[in-house]
Design a protein around this motif. Structure first.
Motif, PDB file in Angstrom:
ATOM      1  N   SER A  79       0.844  -1.214   0.000  1.00 26.65           N
ATOM      2  CA  SER A  79       0.000   0.000   0.000  1.00 26.65           C
ATOM      3  C   SER A  79       0.871   1.253   0.000  1.00 26.65           C
ATOM      4  N   SER A  80       1.912   1.234   0.803  1.00 23.60           N
ATOM      5  CA  SER A  80       2.804   2.411   0.850  1.00 23.60           C
ATOM      6  C   SER A  80       3.425   2.659  -0.515  1.00 23.60           C
ATOM      7  N   ASP A  90      15.657   0.843   2.043  1.00 24.13           N
ATOM      8  CA  ASP A  90      16.232   1.812   2.999  1.00 24.13           C
ATOM      9  C   ASP A  90      16.670   1.138   4.294  1.00 24.13           C
TER      10      ASP A  90
HETATM   11  P1  GDP Z   1       1.068  -3.717   3.080  1.00 21.71           P
HETATM   12  O1  GDP Z   1       0.397  -4.570   4.116  1.00 21.71           O
HETATM   13  O2  GDP Z   1       1.915  -4.531   2.170  1.00 21.71           O
HETATM   14  O3  GDP Z   1       0.121  -2.837   2.318  1.00 21.71           O
HETATM   15  O4  GDP Z   1       2.104  -2.790   3.878  1.00 21.71           O
HETATM   16  P2  GDP Z   1       2.042  -1.261   4.322  1.00 21.71           P
HETATM   17  O5  GDP Z   1       2.223  -0.343   3.166  1.00 21.71           O
HETATM   18  O6  GDP Z   1       0.862  -1.033   5.182  1.00 21.71           O
HETATM   19  O7  GDP Z   1       3.376  -1.187   5.203  1.00 21.71           O
HETATM   20  C1  GDP Z   1       3.615  -2.069   6.283  1.00 21.71           C
HETATM   21  C2  GDP Z   1       4.640  -1.450   7.215  1.00 21.71           C
HETATM   22  O8  GDP Z   1       5.885  -1.287   6.546  1.00 21.71           O
HETATM   23  C3  GDP Z   1       4.251  -0.062   7.733  1.00 21.71           C
HETATM   24  O9  GDP Z   1       4.671   0.051   9.071  1.00 21.71           O
HETATM   25  C4  GDP Z   1       5.035   0.892   6.824  1.00 21.71           C
HETATM   26  O10 GDP Z   1       5.339   2.119   7.451  1.00 21.71           O
HETATM   27  C5  GDP Z   1       6.312   0.070   6.556  1.00 21.71           C
HETATM   28  N1  GDP Z   1       6.904   0.400   5.246  1.00 21.71           N
HETATM   29  C6  GDP Z   1       6.269   0.423   4.049  1.00 21.71           C
HETATM   30  N2  GDP Z   1       7.122   0.720   3.050  1.00 21.71           N
HETATM   31  C7  GDP Z   1       8.336   0.907   3.625  1.00 21.71           C
HETATM   32  C8  GDP Z   1       9.638   1.230   3.103  1.00 21.71           C
HETATM   33  O11 GDP Z   1       9.867   1.421   1.897  1.00 21.71           O
HETATM   34  N3  GDP Z   1      10.650   1.292   4.025  1.00 21.71           N
HETATM   35  C9  GDP Z   1      10.470   1.070   5.364  1.00 21.71           C
HETATM   36  N4  GDP Z   1      11.511   1.156   6.173  1.00 21.71           N
HETATM   37  N5  GDP Z   1       9.250   0.770   5.871  1.00 21.71           N
HETATM   38  C10 GDP Z   1       8.206   0.684   5.032  1.00 21.71           C
END
Ligand code: GDP
Length: 194
Positions: A42-43, A151
């Motif tokens: 999602s991010s 990162d």
């Molecule tokens: P999804 O379940 O795959 O949609 O994951 P999310 O986008 O909700 O992210 C899950 C967790 O990983 C959250 O705490 C985000 O802040 C963290 N996160 C997402 N992308 C990154 C990234 O590129 N780098 C880091 N360090 N953390 C990330």
């Protein structure tokens, strides 16, 4: 490619093979986004696509357990799958969700399809990643692997993951990504949408 327009189209909550939302629009290139839950999918989608004025919802609403379909620039149809194989309610629901994802894939494999598989740059492969990879690989569609969260990945971990990809999926292209750092954005858009 410049992202000019993103439009939310539809949410699919259960398997609808006979009324596939993609069925009527073969002209658009199709892009499927897949990844384990918590991998940062999602991010990544938010950081790549949603500008303030385009956002149809906040990040929280986006982070649903459904299949979400949206158009980009009127030329690409994107499908965001729920994180596999997350499900509230234990094993039974996990299996239902898994079946929904695999059924949807089964009915919507196109020749102009690219599947973007997002994985943690430092925890790969999980058995779930392998299952999805094997499934999609058999379908002969283009796969783009995104090594996400670079990162917070050490150089050693990254090299380790890259060599595993080269061994297991030598024909698949991969890119690096982090939604915490804008420097990956432009080339990710090019790779995903071209
Ligand atoms: P999804 O379940 O795959 O949609 O994951 P999310 O986008 O909700 O992210 C899950 C967790 O990983 C959250 O705490 C985000 O802040 C963290 N996160 C997402 N992308 C990154 C990234 O590129 N780098 C880091 N360090 N953390 C990330």
């Amino acid at each position: 490619m410049e992202i000019k327009d993103v439009k939310f189209i539809k949410t699919v909550t259960k398997f609808e093979s006979k009324i596939s939302p993609l069925e009527n629009d073969d002209k658009k290139a199709k892009i499927f986004f897949l990844g384990r839950s918590n991998v940062g999918k999602s991010s990544m989608i938010n950081s790549l696509l949603w500008k303030k004025e385009l956002a149809y919802s906040g990040a929280k609403a986006w982070k649903t357990r459904t299949i979400n379909i949206f158009w980009v620039n009127k030329t690409h149809e994107c499908v965001d799958f729920p994180g596999y194989w997350f499900a509230v309610g234990g094993k039974e629901n996990q299996i239902k969700l898994r079946d929904m994802i695999l059924d949807y894939l089964e009915w919507n494999i196109y020749s102009n399809l690219k599947v973007v598989i997002i994985i943690d740059a430092f925890v790969w492969p999980t058995s779930q990643d392998i299952e999805v990879f094997d499934y999609i690989n058999e379908k002969w569609v283009k796969i783009l692997i995104v090594l996400n969260k670079v990162d917070k990945t050490s150089q050693k971990e990254l090299e380790n993951t890259k060599s595993k990809i080269k061994v297991n999926f030598p024909q698949s292209k991969y890119i690096l990504y982090s939604s915490k750092n804008d420097k990956y954005k432009k080339s990710a858009i090019e790779e995903i949408f071209n």
